[in-house]
Design a protein around this motif. Sequence first.
Motif, PDB file in Angstrom:
ATOM      1  N   ASP A  35       0.943  -1.325   0.029  1.00 19.78           N
ATOM      2  CA  ASP A  35       0.011   0.015   0.076  1.00 19.78           C
ATOM      3  C   ASP A  35       0.973   1.304  -0.083  1.00 19.78           C
ATOM      4  N   LEU A  36       1.919   1.023   0.921  1.00 20.03           N
ATOM      5  CA  LEU A  36       2.747   2.285   0.864  1.00 20.03           C
ATOM      6  C   LEU A  36       3.470   2.652  -0.570  1.00 20.03           C
ATOM      7  N   LEU A  37       4.001   1.511  -1.296  1.00 16.94           N
ATOM      8  CA  LEU A  37       4.747   1.621  -2.427  1.00 16.94           C
ATOM      9  C   LEU A  37       3.723   2.108  -3.546  1.00 16.94           C
ATOM     10  N   ALA A  38       2.647   1.652  -3.445  1.00 12.66           N
ATOM     11  CA  ALA A  38       1.518   1.971  -4.178  1.00 12.66           C
ATOM     12  C   ALA A  38       1.003   3.716  -4.203  1.00 12.66           C
ATOM     13  N   TRP A  39       1.125   3.994  -3.275  1.00 13.74           N
ATOM     14  CA  TRP A  39       0.793   5.483  -2.699  1.00 13.74           C
ATOM     15  C   TRP A  39       2.238   6.338  -3.257  1.00 13.74           C
ATOM     16  N   PHE A  40       3.311   5.808  -3.120  1.00 18.11           N
ATOM     17  CA  PHE A  40       4.468   6.573  -3.447  1.00 18.11           C
ATOM     18  C   PHE A  40       4.537   6.709  -4.832  1.00 18.11           C
ATOM     19  N   SER A  41       4.014   5.467  -5.855  1.00 17.92           N
ATOM     20  CA  SER A  41       4.113   5.455  -7.240  1.00 17.92           C
ATOM     21  C   SER A  41       3.241   6.654  -7.759  1.00 17.92           C
ATOM     22  N   ALA A  42       2.164   6.790  -6.895  1.00 18.48           N
ATOM     23  CA  ALA A  42       1.067   7.874  -7.280  1.00 18.48           C
ATOM     24  C   ALA A  42       1.518   9.329  -7.204  1.00 18.48           C
ATOM     25  N   LEU A  43       2.679   9.567  -6.504  1.00 22.07           N
ATOM     26  CA  LEU A  43       2.957  10.793  -6.012  1.00 22.07           C
ATOM     27  C   LEU A  43       3.688  11.560  -7.480  1.00 22.07           C
ATOM     28  N   PRO A  44       3.461  12.760  -7.650  1.00 21.29           N
ATOM     29  CA  PRO A  44       4.281  13.403  -8.879  1.00 21.29           C
ATOM     30  C   PRO A  44       5.285  13.852  -8.715  1.00 21.29           C
ATOM     31  N   GLN A  45       5.878  13.608  -7.529  1.00 20.46           N
ATOM     32  CA  GLN A  45       7.327  14.011  -7.269  1.00 20.46           C
ATOM     33  C   GLN A  45       8.154  12.722  -7.720  1.00 20.46           C
ATOM     34  N   ILE A  46       7.543  11.534  -7.488  1.00 20.32           N
ATOM     35  CA  ILE A  46       8.119  10.267  -7.711  1.00 20.32           C
ATOM     36  C   ILE A  46       8.093   9.890  -9.245  1.00 20.32           C
ATOM     37  N   VAL A  47       7.082  10.043  -9.746  1.00 19.94           N
ATOM     38  CA  VAL A  47       6.946   9.603 -11.311  1.00 19.94           C
ATOM     39  C   VAL A  47       6.028  10.665 -11.899  1.00 19.94           C
ATOM     40  N   ASP A  48       6.733  11.379 -12.896  1.00 20.47           N
ATOM     41  CA  ASP A  48       6.026  12.678 -13.467  1.00 20.47           C
ATOM     42  C   ASP A  48       4.938  12.174 -14.322  1.00 20.47           C
ATOM     43  N   GLU A  49       4.298  13.116 -15.257  1.00 22.31           N
ATOM     44  CA  GLU A  49       3.188  12.905 -16.121  1.00 22.31           C
ATOM     45  C   GLU A  49       3.846  12.084 -17.184  1.00 22.31           C
ATOM     46  N   ASN A  50       4.990  12.337 -17.524  1.00 23.42           N
ATOM     47  CA  ASN A  50       5.440  11.425 -18.717  1.00 23.42           C
ATOM     48  C   ASN A  50       5.874  10.068 -18.288  1.00 23.42           C
ATOM     49  N   GLY A  51       5.697   9.712 -17.229  1.00 22.37           N
ATOM     50  CA  GLY A  51       6.326   8.276 -16.694  1.00 22.37           C
ATOM     51  C   GLY A  51       7.517   8.193 -16.217  1.00 22.37           C
ATOM     52  N   GLU A  52       8.159   9.343 -16.240  1.00 23.55           N
ATOM     53  CA  GLU A  52       9.544   9.357 -15.886  1.00 23.55           C
ATOM     54  C   GLU A  52       9.839   9.253 -14.343  1.00 23.55           C
ATOM     55  N   THR A  53      10.737   8.506 -14.069  1.00 26.54           N
ATOM     56  CA  THR A  53      11.007   8.306 -12.545  1.00 26.54           C
ATOM     57  C   THR A  53      11.992   9.348 -12.213  1.00 26.54           C
ATOM     58  N   ASN A  54      11.542  10.218 -11.041  1.00 22.57           N
ATOM     59  CA  ASN A  54      12.345  11.391 -10.631  1.00 22.57           C
ATOM     60  C   ASN A  54      12.853  11.109  -9.400  1.00 22.57           C
ATOM     61  N   ILE A  55      12.298  10.274  -8.569  1.00 22.00           N
ATOM     62  CA  ILE A  55      13.183   9.770  -7.391  1.00 22.00           C
ATOM     63  C   ILE A  55      13.100   8.251  -7.339  1.00 22.00           C
ATOM     64  N   ILE A  56      14.462   7.823  -6.990  1.00 20.13           N
ATOM     65  CA  ILE A  56      14.597   6.478  -6.881  1.00 20.13           C
ATOM     66  C   ILE A  56      14.756   6.077  -5.166  1.00 20.13           C
ATOM     67  N   ILE A  57      13.875   5.046  -5.054  1.00 19.66           N
ATOM     68  CA  ILE A  57      13.905   4.604  -3.748  1.00 19.66           C
ATOM     69  C   ILE A  57      15.179   3.514  -3.454  1.00 19.66           C
ATOM     70  N   GLU A  58      16.164   3.966  -2.690  1.00 19.26           N
ATOM     71  CA  GLU A  58      17.404   2.983  -2.714  1.00 19.26           C
ATOM     72  C   GLU A  58      17.201   2.038  -1.497  1.00 19.26           C
ATOM     73  N   LYS A  59      16.368   2.402  -0.349  1.00 18.94           N
ATOM     74  CA  LYS A  59      16.137   1.380   0.876  1.00 18.94           C
ATOM     75  C   LYS A  59      14.914   1.991   1.488  1.00 18.94           C
ATOM     76  N   LEU A  60      14.477   0.834   1.919  1.00 20.25           N
ATOM     77  CA  LEU A  60      13.092   1.105   2.614  1.00 20.25           C
ATOM     78  C   LEU A  60      13.021   0.072   3.982  1.00 20.25           C
TER      79      LEU A  60
END
Length: 380
Positions: free
Chosen positions: A278-303
């Motif tokens: 659930d947490l990862l799904a919420w992260f993927s929906a944030l525009p800061q992590i994945v923009d409108e073009n589908g590009e990943t702007n933030i990479i989670i290195e460790k959780l």
Amino acid sequence: EPLLPYPAERGIVQYLTAETHSLGSRLTVIAARKDHLQNHLDKHGLAPDCVTTVPLALAALTKIFPKNNDPLLIMHIGEVEGSCVLVQEGKLLAARSFELEKNEIHKAVLAIASAHKSKKRDSILLLTEEKKLAEFVEEATGKTVLLPENTISQANISKFALALGTALASTSDDLPNFRLQDLPSPRLWKRVRKPLFTYFVCIAALFGSLFGLEQILLRNHERTLYHRYHALAKLVGEDGPPPKTHEQLYLALKRLEEKVGSRPDTFPLLPGVPKVNDLLAWFSALPQIVDENGETNIIIEKLNYTMVKKPDLSQKKEHYLVRVDLEFSANNPSLARGFHDALLAPNPMVSPKKEVTWGSSNQLYKTSFFLKDKTQYTGI
């Protein structure tokens, strides 16, 4: 009693202790006939609160003199006769009255000196403002005559000395007051009326304050009981109007507490906190992590997903608490700051009651936060 020229029951007899030593005490006895005193008051239309003698008034007058432990010989000259008193520390030791003649003045001073040889005085304090009168007394007694200074105004001192002394005597519990026995003052009630009124007003105000405080405490207690009633009713699933009287409220609380107490003592085994997916799904929906073009702007290195607290058999009232430690990299600092703002903003994942920590090192960002707990607990 044999020394009185009239029966004791017809007079007012009072005394005060002049001296106390190893062999006993020396007393000064003051007496006055009741009928003479009453006739004197009626004749002048007076109703004073204090009636005393000239010697006692002169003794009381020494209260406003500079403090002195030595004996003091005081003389007062009136219109008809004079008085001479020996006073020490406000106590009357001896007194003599005399006619306004040199020989009589000398006899009065000599009589006092003979009765108290150990307290012989070479000077007399004369309560007057007339220097001629002072010279007259000095010639009659052969003693140095002193005039009062810096005590009360010398103007008219012979006129007001007795009045001042009487007023001072009325404030002393040690000096006799002929008004306190068979001839009480008719104005005593007026004197105590205002203090009594003030006393009862203060008592009424105190009781009013205590009553108001009691009502406030009762209302607060009643409010607490109603809060508990609603909490118990919600817990057991009852829905209805609350009790109206205190008796009904206490009975309802007792019934609900017994009902809650009869329920099994359990704790929730299924936590109501967001899972990792659930947490990862919420992260993927944030525009800061994945923009409108589908590009990943933030990479989670460790959780790191850690359950810090949870209820068990030893701690059934404990609540679930999950902490998430996250390390990530971002294309630029503004994206990392936007992700941090998203964690702080109201959202379905991060608990606003706990602190969100933040740090960065070598292009790597670190944050820590706690997840919301939506578990349904059965305890109150």
